[in-house]
Design an enzyme around this catalytic site. Structure first.
Site, short mmCIF file in Angstrom:
data_model
loop_
_atom_site.label_atom_id
_atom_site.label_comp_id
_atom_site.label_asym_id
_atom_site.label_seq_id
_atom_site.Cartn_x
_atom_site.Cartn_y
_atom_site.Cartn_z
N PRO A 44 0.82 -1.22 0.00
CA PRO A 44 0.00 0.00 0.00
C PRO A 44 0.85 1.26 0.00
O PRO A 44 2.00 1.24 0.46
CB PRO A 44 -0.80 -0.12 1.31
CG PRO A 44 -0.02 -1.06 2.18
CD PRO A 44 0.76 -1.96 1.26
N GLY A 85 1.37 5.28 1.33
CA GLY A 85 1.05 6.00 2.58
C GLY A 85 1.09 5.10 3.79
O GLY A 85 0.40 5.32 4.77
N ALA A 86 1.92 4.06 3.71
CA ALA A 86 1.94 3.07 4.78
C ALA A 86 3.26 3.04 5.53
O ALA A 86 3.43 2.30 6.49
CB ALA A 86 1.65 1.68 4.21
N GLY A 87 4.24 3.83 5.07
CA GLY A 87 5.56 3.78 5.69
C GLY A 87 6.39 2.63 5.15
O GLY A 87 7.42 2.29 5.72
N LEU A 88 5.95 2.02 4.06
CA LEU A 88 6.69 0.89 3.50
C LEU A 88 7.48 1.29 2.26
O LEU A 88 8.00 0.44 1.55
CB LEU A 88 5.72 -0.26 3.15
CG LEU A 88 4.94 -0.85 4.33
CD1 LEU A 88 4.03 -1.97 3.86
CD2 LEU A 88 5.88 -1.37 5.42
N SER A 122 6.12 4.69 -2.67
CA SER A 122 6.37 5.61 -3.78
C SER A 122 7.78 5.41 -4.32
O SER A 122 8.00 5.45 -5.54
CB SER A 122 6.16 7.07 -3.35
OG SER A 122 7.03 7.44 -2.32
N ASP A 130 14.57 5.59 1.27
CA ASP A 130 13.57 4.74 0.59
C ASP A 130 14.04 4.39 -0.81
O ASP A 130 13.94 3.23 -1.23
CB ASP A 130 12.23 5.46 0.48
CG ASP A 130 11.48 5.49 1.81
OD1 ASP A 130 12.12 5.22 2.84
OD2 ASP A 130 10.29 5.81 1.80
O1 PMV Z 1 7.03 6.82 5.16
P1 PMV Z 1 8.15 6.29 4.36
O2 PMV Z 1 8.13 4.84 4.12
O3 PMV Z 1 8.33 7.03 3.09
O4 PMV Z 1 9.50 6.55 5.21
C1 PMV Z 1 10.12 7.78 5.18
C2 PMV Z 1 11.32 7.86 6.08
C3 PMV Z 1 11.54 9.24 6.67
O5 PMV Z 1 12.75 9.15 7.41
C4 PMV Z 1 10.42 9.63 7.60
C5 PMV Z 1 11.68 10.32 5.59
C6 PMV Z 1 12.95 10.23 4.77
O6 PMV Z 1 12.98 10.90 3.73
O7 PMV Z 1 13.90 9.56 5.17
#
Ligand code: PMV
Length: 312
Positions: free
Chosen positions: A99, A101-104, A107, A150
């Site tokens: 998904p 917007g999940a922190g995974l 994008s 990421d």
């Molecule tokens: O939310 P995600 O999976 O895109 O994680 C981003 C990680 C951050 O440290 C919050 C932002 C970044 O650019 O490193």
């Protein structure tokens, strides 16, 4: 067929934007993309979104809204602008396996998959670090000020320590990790949470600076624990990292509840992962069976919770 890996941040999200180290693990799930004859168009499944290089939002004013199609169109334009004109004649069809917007890192995984599909169609060969660097043009549209972790992980595999501007350093694990991953059901915008940390840092530089430094120290300690296979210590460090992130307002009641449920089910540690403000959390199982038991408890709140084995 191009692939980009999703990732979980084990330690160090947000602090990594300010130069602290972060530890991340690549997931086998991510995004796939292939070149098509639909010139200048990007189609993303399962969203069913199709955008083209010429619209929407072409013209002097960029679209103000953050809606997905507008962002995808801008990101695709930014990426294709990095290529010679021939790239405008290629189309790309992509499929998300995680998904957004999940922190995974959804994008970034998509951006890397699209780069690989374009490269293949145009007969270009690049090292993973170059793919990651190129895909930053895409990632900036989604994240504003990405650290690059990421994108680097999306082009890589295994576990790595990431420092902004220095790239990835592979980390060898003494034993595999078994993590349960669950979604809060809330959409977390990394762009918004990164901006919130920046605003807090501007208002209270001493307090926020100390928190970011402390998070960086946890990532360094966690690397040693991973290399030595000290899982209990790793779990404790995860809890400390979560508490520091929560202190920056990055957790939510649902993320906290998932972490508590995981600990009650025997997890050695649990924390939010990625940008926060919603999205996913991770919990460390004592072993494969332990992670499955934790995951079973998490499925009561998120039926799509899953277990990943992380090994190098
Ligand atoms: O939310 P995600 O999976 O895109 O994680 C981003 C990680 C951050 O440290 C919050 C932002 C970044 O650019 O490193």
């Amino acid at each position: 067929m191009g692939h980009g890996a999703g990732k979980v941040i084990l330690f160090g999200e947000h602090a990594v934007v300010y130069g602290e180290p972060a530890l991340a693990a690549a997931l086998s799930r991510g995004a796939r993309a292939e070149a098509t004859g639909d010139a200048g168009a990007l189609t993303v499944l399962p969203w069913g979104t199709r955008v083209t290089l010429d619209e929407p939002g072409e013209g002097p004013a960029e679209p103000a809204s953050d809606d997905r199609a507008a962002l995808l169109a801008r990101a695709y334009r930014a990426l294709v602008a990095e290529y010679a004109a021939a790239a405008r004649g290629v189309g790309v069809r992509a499929t998300m396996e995680i998904p957004g917007g999940a922190g995974l890192g959804g994008s970034a995984a998509l951006g890397v998959a699209v780069v690989r599909a374009l490269d293949e169609a145009l007969g270009l060969a690049r090292e993973p670090a170059e793919v990651a660097a190129l895909s930053l043009a895409w990632e900036r549209v989604f994240h504003g000020n990405p650290s690059g972790v990421d994108s680097a992980m999306a082009a890589a595999c295994g576990v790595a320590l990431f420092v902004k501007g220095r790239g990835l350093e592979p980390v060898r694990l003494a034993r595999p990790l078994h993590l349960a991953v669950a979604h809060s059901g809330e959409y977390g915008s990394t762009k918004v949470t990164v901006a919130s940390v920046a605003a807090q840092r501007e208002r209270e530089p001493a307090r926020v600076g100390a928190v970011l430094t402390a998070i960086g120290r946890l990532a360094t300690a966690a690397r040693a624990a991973l290399e030595a296979g000290r899982l209990e210590e790793l779990g404790r460090l995860m809890g400390e990292n979560h508490a520091l992130l929560a202190g920056l307002g990055l957790s939510t009641a649902r993320l906290d509840a998932l972490c508590e449920a995981a600990l009650a089910a025997g997890a050695l540690g649990a924390k939010l992962t990625g940008g926060g403000g919603g999205g996913c959390m991770i919990a460390l199982g004592r072993d494969a069976a332990g992670a499955e038991a934790v995951c079973a408890a998490l499925r009561e709140r998120d039926p799509s919770a899953f277990v990943v084995e992380v090994a190098t």
